[in-house]
Design a protein around this motif. Structure first.
Motif, short mmCIF file in Angstrom:
data_model
loop_
_atom_site.label_atom_id
_atom_site.label_comp_id
_atom_site.label_asym_id
_atom_site.label_seq_id
_atom_site.Cartn_x
_atom_site.Cartn_y
_atom_site.Cartn_z
N SER A 52 -29.96 -47.91 7.97
CA SER A 52 -29.70 -46.77 9.17
C SER A 52 -28.41 -46.01 8.32
CB SER A 52 -29.06 -47.47 10.50
OG SER A 52 -30.05 -47.84 11.21
N VAL A 53 -27.46 -46.72 7.82
CA VAL A 53 -26.22 -46.03 7.08
C VAL A 53 -26.75 -44.99 6.09
CG1 VAL A 53 -24.37 -46.34 5.58
CG2 VAL A 53 -24.75 -48.01 7.82
N VAL A 54 -27.68 -45.54 5.15
CA VAL A 54 -28.37 -44.78 3.90
C VAL A 54 -28.92 -43.41 4.59
CG1 VAL A 54 -30.05 -44.71 2.22
CG2 VAL A 54 -28.58 -46.50 2.37
N LEU A 55 -29.76 -43.63 5.70
CA LEU A 55 -30.35 -42.65 6.32
C LEU A 55 -29.51 -41.67 7.07
CD1 LEU A 55 -33.70 -44.32 7.56
CD2 LEU A 55 -33.47 -42.46 5.78
N VAL A 56 -28.27 -42.18 7.65
CA VAL A 56 -27.29 -41.29 8.42
C VAL A 56 -26.56 -40.65 7.14
CG1 VAL A 56 -25.27 -41.44 9.42
CG2 VAL A 56 -27.01 -42.77 10.46
N SER A 57 -26.46 -41.06 6.16
CA SER A 57 -25.84 -40.45 4.85
C SER A 57 -26.72 -39.05 4.59
CB SER A 57 -25.68 -41.63 3.74
OG SER A 57 -25.51 -40.77 2.54
N VAL A 58 -27.87 -39.30 4.47
CA VAL A 58 -28.75 -38.47 3.95
C VAL A 58 -28.97 -37.15 5.17
CG1 VAL A 58 -31.27 -37.72 3.79
CG2 VAL A 58 -30.40 -39.99 2.90
N VAL A 59 -28.88 -37.49 6.36
CA VAL A 59 -29.01 -36.68 7.48
C VAL A 59 -27.51 -35.93 7.52
CG1 VAL A 59 -29.32 -36.14 9.94
CG2 VAL A 59 -30.61 -37.69 8.51
N GLY A 60 -26.71 -36.59 7.59
CA GLY A 60 -25.25 -36.28 7.70
C GLY A 60 -25.16 -35.07 6.89
N THR A 61 -25.37 -35.46 5.55
CA THR A 61 -25.24 -34.55 4.30
C THR A 61 -26.03 -33.30 4.50
OG1 THR A 61 -25.16 -36.41 2.85
CG2 THR A 61 -25.46 -34.25 1.81
N GLN A 62 -27.41 -33.44 5.14
CA GLN A 62 -28.26 -32.54 5.07
C GLN A 62 -27.76 -31.39 6.22
OE1 GLN A 62 -31.95 -34.46 5.54
NE2 GLN A 62 -32.59 -33.75 3.56
N ILE A 63 -27.19 -32.00 7.29
CA ILE A 63 -26.62 -31.30 8.30
C ILE A 63 -25.59 -30.11 7.81
CG2 ILE A 63 -25.02 -31.23 10.46
CD1 ILE A 63 -26.32 -33.65 11.33
N THR A 64 -24.72 -30.80 7.00
CA THR A 64 -23.70 -29.91 6.27
C THR A 64 -24.24 -28.69 5.37
OG1 THR A 64 -22.05 -31.36 6.35
CG2 THR A 64 -21.68 -29.74 4.80
N ASP A 65 -25.23 -29.17 4.70
CA ASP A 65 -25.84 -28.39 3.67
C ASP A 65 -26.56 -27.24 4.47
OD1 ASP A 65 -25.16 -29.64 1.52
OD2 ASP A 65 -26.98 -30.81 1.01
N LEU A 66 -27.29 -27.72 5.61
CA LEU A 66 -28.03 -26.59 6.07
C LEU A 66 -27.20 -25.51 6.71
CD1 LEU A 66 -31.31 -26.40 7.32
CD2 LEU A 66 -30.14 -27.27 9.53
N LEU A 67 -25.92 -26.03 7.20
CA LEU A 67 -24.94 -25.05 7.87
C LEU A 67 -24.38 -24.21 6.80
CD1 LEU A 67 -22.95 -27.43 10.15
CD2 LEU A 67 -24.50 -25.49 10.83
N THR A 68 -24.30 -24.66 5.50
CA THR A 68 -23.65 -23.99 4.78
C THR A 68 -24.42 -22.97 3.65
OG1 THR A 68 -22.50 -25.92 4.08
CG2 THR A 68 -21.99 -24.26 2.42
#
Lengths: 263, 141
Positions: free
Chosen positions: A81-97
């Motif tokens: 879950s942590v690894v996947l949260v890491s991926v999705v959390g990063t993608q949320i920021t990338d998507l916004l940026t």
């Protein structure tokens, strides 16, 4: 933060791992593995950002629901879950940026406020933010919401440091490492344990990314030139080793223990 | 138990260090794939991002294929640029974030032109002219 006896007494009830050196190492390495994995799917496998984002989000929901359904701390579910949260959390920021063109100053500030909001509500309802007592479904949801937010915030803050301060990964390893050291020192000096934990938790995101980049990047850019694949293989091996060790030491599920006790 | 864990972790860290060192020991073969392997000999004026020839060479190749009307092979080739560019992000971006974003946007435009459901040669050519122009401007800095 807590005595060993306290930790043992709570081990069966708490759904999240005790904060040990091993915890931090897995946490830091999982950032790189998550990011390289997502990059591999998006670019090398040609899935593109949107499909990768959807796939990772779906995987996260599966892993998180397994984590929520588990009756006690199960290392592999938790760390997946942590690894996947890491991926999705990063993608949320990338998507916004990249996708929506949101400035990193804005997203960093926004994520910081959202995180503060989560902590505020969490504390108002539960009267504690302690991660040593994640014993109810509601606290667990607060915990994971906060973790997702720390990854998004850590990504935005780390990217902001790269863009605004031109902080490369070599210097980044030292700067974020030193900041984590300060958080550790503050904790040793008996500053607020929960606060120092969450500060360190945010900082390990950019620290992990810088560390991964340092190993991955070509020597011409100041890296060690291991490339993304070998770095991921190395990090993943360490994670599997440490999680495997944790899994072996994991508390016996309540049912099995009850059966043992009946013997 | 706590002590034992710490010792095990130190062993793991030691191994990790070893792996990193042994991996970085042979200096020679890195020049084949590393982005600026040719930079030592090249006398091109360096942009704020450093030597960009490894990327501009691929872009020029893509442009040549587009000119020939071979959009399918141009689409295949531009993936090399995408991967090389993406891989080098952490190394390049801090050098000149604004330049990096400019080039990144041009590469994105070329990627979407070639990856359109029915790619049009005119669109692809426009996108590649912009991309090569961006390389040219940055190399001239």
């Amino acid at each position: 933060m807590q005595t060993v006896a306290e930790a043992d007494a709570r081990a069966l009830l708490n759904k999240v791992p005790a904060v040990t050196l091993s915890f931090w190492i897995i946490k830091i390495l999982s950032t790189t593995v998550g990011e390289t994995g997502a990059d591999f799917l998006a670019v090398n496998a040609g899935w593109g950002q949107s499909l990768t984002c959807v796939a990772m989000g779906a995987l996260l929901l599966v892993a998180l629901s397994a984590q929520l359904r588990a009756r006690c701390y199960t290392p592999w579910t938790y760390w997946l879950s942590v690894v996947l949260v890491s991926v999705v959390g990063t993608q949320i920021t990338d998507l916004l940026t990249d996708g929506l063109g949101v400035s990193l100053y804005v997203s960093t500030a926004a994520f910081a406020m959202v995180l503060a909001g989560i902590f505020f509500v969490w504390y108002r309802i539960e009267r504690t933010l302690s991660i040593a007592a994640v014993t109810t479904r509601r606290r667990e949801l607060f915990y994971w919401a906060a973790i997702l937010c720390t990854f998004a915030l850590g990504t935005a803050a780390g990217d902001l440091a790269t863009e605004a301060l031109r902080l490369g990964f070599v210097l980044g390893v030292f700067v974020f490492g030193a900041l984590i050291g300060l958080a550790w020192l503050a904790w040793r000096l008996r500053c607020h344990a929960v606060l120092t934990f969450w500060i360190a938790y945010i900082l390990t995101r950019p620290f992990g990314a810088a560390l991964g980049d340092w190993l991955t990047q070509a020597r011409d850019y100041g890296g060690l030139g291991m490339g993304p694949m070998w770095t991921s293989v190395l990090f993943l091996s360490v994670i599997v080793l440490l999680v495997g060790m944790a899994q072996r030491r994991a508390p016996i599920p309540p049912l099995a223990q009850a059966a043992d006790a009946a013997d | 138990m706590l002590m034992l864990t710490t010792r095990r972790l130190l062993a793991v860290l030691f191994l990790l260090g070893l792996a990193a060192c042994s991996k970085s020991a042979p200096p020679a073969p890195s020049s084949v794939s590393s982005p600026s392997g040719t930079s030592a000999a090249a006398s091109a004026p360096a942009s704020a991002l450093g030597d960009l020839t490894p990327f501009s060479v691929i872009a020029a190749d893509v442009a040549a294929r587009v000119d020939k009307g071979d959009l399918a092979s141009a689409k295949t080739r531009i993936k090399d640029l995408e991967i090389a560019w993406d891989t080098a992000e952490a190394g390049l971006k801090p050098r000149a974030p604004a330049d990096w974003h400019r080039l990144d946007a041009s590469i994105d435009r070329a990627l979407s032109a070639l990856r359109a459901d029915t790619p049009r040669q005119a669109d692809c050519r426009d996108a590649l002219i912009v991309l090569l122009g961006t390389f040219h401007t940055l190399q001239g800095k």
